[in-house]
Design an enzyme around this catalytic site. Sequence first.
Site, PDB file in Angstrom:
ATOM      1  N   LYS A 231       0.832  -1.219   0.000  1.00 33.54           N
ATOM      2  CA  LYS A 231       0.000   0.000   0.000  1.00 33.54           C
ATOM      3  C   LYS A 231       0.862   1.263   0.000  1.00 33.54           C
ATOM      4  O   LYS A 231       0.568   2.207  -0.706  1.00 33.54           O
ATOM      5  CB  LYS A 231      -0.910   0.056   1.238  1.00 33.54           C
TER       6      LYS A 231
ATOM      7  N   ARG B  66      -8.990   1.449   9.829  1.00 31.62           N
ATOM      8  CA  ARG B  66      -8.508   0.091  10.039  1.00 31.62           C
ATOM      9  C   ARG B  66      -9.523  -0.754  10.807  1.00 31.62           C
ATOM     10  O   ARG B  66      -9.287  -1.946  11.019  1.00 31.62           O
ATOM     11  CB  ARG B  66      -7.224   0.150  10.845  1.00 31.62           C
TER      12      ARG B  66
ATOM     13  N   ARG C  18      11.332  -6.497   4.412  1.00 29.53           N
ATOM     14  CA  ARG C  18      11.214  -5.048   4.194  1.00 29.53           C
ATOM     15  C   ARG C  18      12.262  -4.274   5.007  1.00 29.53           C
ATOM     16  O   ARG C  18      12.481  -4.556   6.179  1.00 29.53           O
ATOM     17  CB  ARG C  18       9.805  -4.598   4.588  1.00 29.53           C
TER      18      ARG C  18
ATOM     19  N   ARG D  82      11.699  -2.155  10.613  1.00 30.21           N
ATOM     20  CA  ARG D  82      10.721  -1.652  11.576  1.00 30.21           C
ATOM     21  C   ARG D  82      10.486  -2.711  12.656  1.00 30.21           C
ATOM     22  O   ARG D  82      10.441  -3.900  12.364  1.00 30.21           O
ATOM     23  CB  ARG D  82       9.395  -1.356  10.852  1.00 30.21           C
TER      24      ARG D  82
ATOM     25  N   ARG E 169       0.175  -8.773  13.603  1.00 27.03           N
ATOM     26  CA  ARG E 169      -0.421  -7.799  12.669  1.00 27.03           C
ATOM     27  C   ARG E 169      -1.347  -8.485  11.671  1.00 27.03           C
ATOM     28  O   ARG E 169      -2.401  -7.956  11.330  1.00 27.03           O
ATOM     29  CB  ARG E 169       0.680  -7.051  11.918  1.00 27.03           C
TER      30      ARG E 169
HETATM   31  P1  AMP Z   1       1.216   1.205   9.139  1.00 33.45           P
HETATM   32  O1  AMP Z   1       2.438   1.969   8.784  1.00 33.45           O
HETATM   33  O2  AMP Z   1      -0.029   1.733   8.514  1.00 33.45           O
HETATM   34  O3  AMP Z   1       1.396  -0.287   8.959  1.00 33.45           O
HETATM   35  O4  AMP Z   1       0.990   1.434  10.725  1.00 33.45           O
HETATM   36  C1  AMP Z   1       1.935   0.973  11.664  1.00 33.45           C
HETATM   37  C2  AMP Z   1       1.239   0.697  12.975  1.00 33.45           C
HETATM   38  O5  AMP Z   1       0.619   1.915  13.462  1.00 33.45           O
HETATM   39  C3  AMP Z   1       0.110  -0.314  12.902  1.00 33.45           C
HETATM   40  O6  AMP Z   1       0.574  -1.663  12.997  1.00 33.45           O
HETATM   41  C4  AMP Z   1      -0.753   0.090  14.105  1.00 33.45           C
HETATM   42  O7  AMP Z   1      -0.181  -0.366  15.304  1.00 33.45           O
HETATM   43  C5  AMP Z   1      -0.629   1.618  14.092  1.00 33.45           C
HETATM   44  N1  AMP Z   1      -1.710   2.235  13.295  1.00 33.45           N
HETATM   45  C6  AMP Z   1      -1.574   2.963  12.150  1.00 33.45           C
HETATM   46  N2  AMP Z   1      -2.765   3.372  11.697  1.00 33.45           N
HETATM   47  C7  AMP Z   1      -3.689   2.889  12.570  1.00 33.45           C
HETATM   48  C8  AMP Z   1      -5.109   2.943  12.635  1.00 33.45           C
HETATM   49  N3  AMP Z   1      -5.849   3.566  11.688  1.00 33.45           N
HETATM   50  N4  AMP Z   1      -5.726   2.331  13.684  1.00 33.45           N
HETATM   51  C9  AMP Z   1      -5.024   1.693  14.636  1.00 33.45           C
HETATM   52  N5  AMP Z   1      -3.681   1.579  14.624  1.00 33.45           N
HETATM   53  C10 AMP Z   1      -3.011   2.173  13.605  1.00 33.45           C
END
Ligand code: AMP
Length: 251
Positions: free
Chosen positions: A39, A118, A157, A190, A201
């Site tokens: 994404k 989410r 990654r 990360r 996740r």
């Molecule tokens: P991402 O970079 O979008 O994969 O986000 C990294 C982490 O941030 C996720 O695994 C969640 O722990 C947290 N996170 C990001 N966006 C959200 C969201 N909309 N709702 C809940 N947790 C979020």
Amino acid sequence: MNPDRPAWMEGPPARCEALPQMQHSAKRLVLLGAPGVGKGTQAALLRERLGACHLSTGDVFRSAGSRPESAQTPAIREALAYIRRGELVPDATVLEMVCERKVCLHCRGGFILDGFPRTVGQAESLKKLMHDEGLSLTAVINYDLPAHEIVQRLAGRRTCSQCKAVYNLTERPPKVADRCDLCHAPLFQRDDDRPQAIRVRLDTYERSTAPLIDFYRELGFLVPVPAVGSPEEIYARTLALLPLNTAQPSA
Ligand code: AMP
């Protein structure tokens, strides 16, 4: 366009510079798909070529997490603990953060929401927020990939510590090991891309986020896109499936 996204990354009172007038109607997109499906890469291509702003909630949390602990609010410290475990940050915290930045939903270039919503609760809140702001979504793109490919992509990654460019040790390795091709800064993995967090996740995605596919299908916004092939192939497929797919931003 506006790659630094101050209004989004820093929140109010930060503002972005005014964008040039777009020749097309701005695209307002939500990207769905399991973590690791690509994404972020697609969002970067859509941003670069359509001029829409990349609104990633994960980027805001990571940027807040890279500040000294004394500069972090208790809510951010709590959010970072959820993230390290691979769990979702509570809806209330995320929604407060997005509502504070609602000016970004009006971005003249349009937007690409990546990582939000989410949960169905977040999607309901976004629906209400868009309605209250007099806006509507163009499409919700759902990137689809088999689970074993997702695990491989996530475990390999690596992200640039400076410019945030994303590499993959098998599919898109850097030219020099552990160094960014673009700015030569060190790459890092990360915390939430380590094996234990990956499992959490993916389970979380199945439980909380996959139901959004039905939510948006019922609203008529869903555009399913198979996420196989190179980023360019996936991008071309995305564009072909988008409503009004010929639009380009003006200079
Ligand atoms: P991402 O970079 O979008 O994969 O986000 C990294 C982490 O941030 C996720 O695994 C969640 O722990 C947290 N996170 C990001 N966006 C959200 C969201 N909309 N709702 C809940 N947790 C979020």
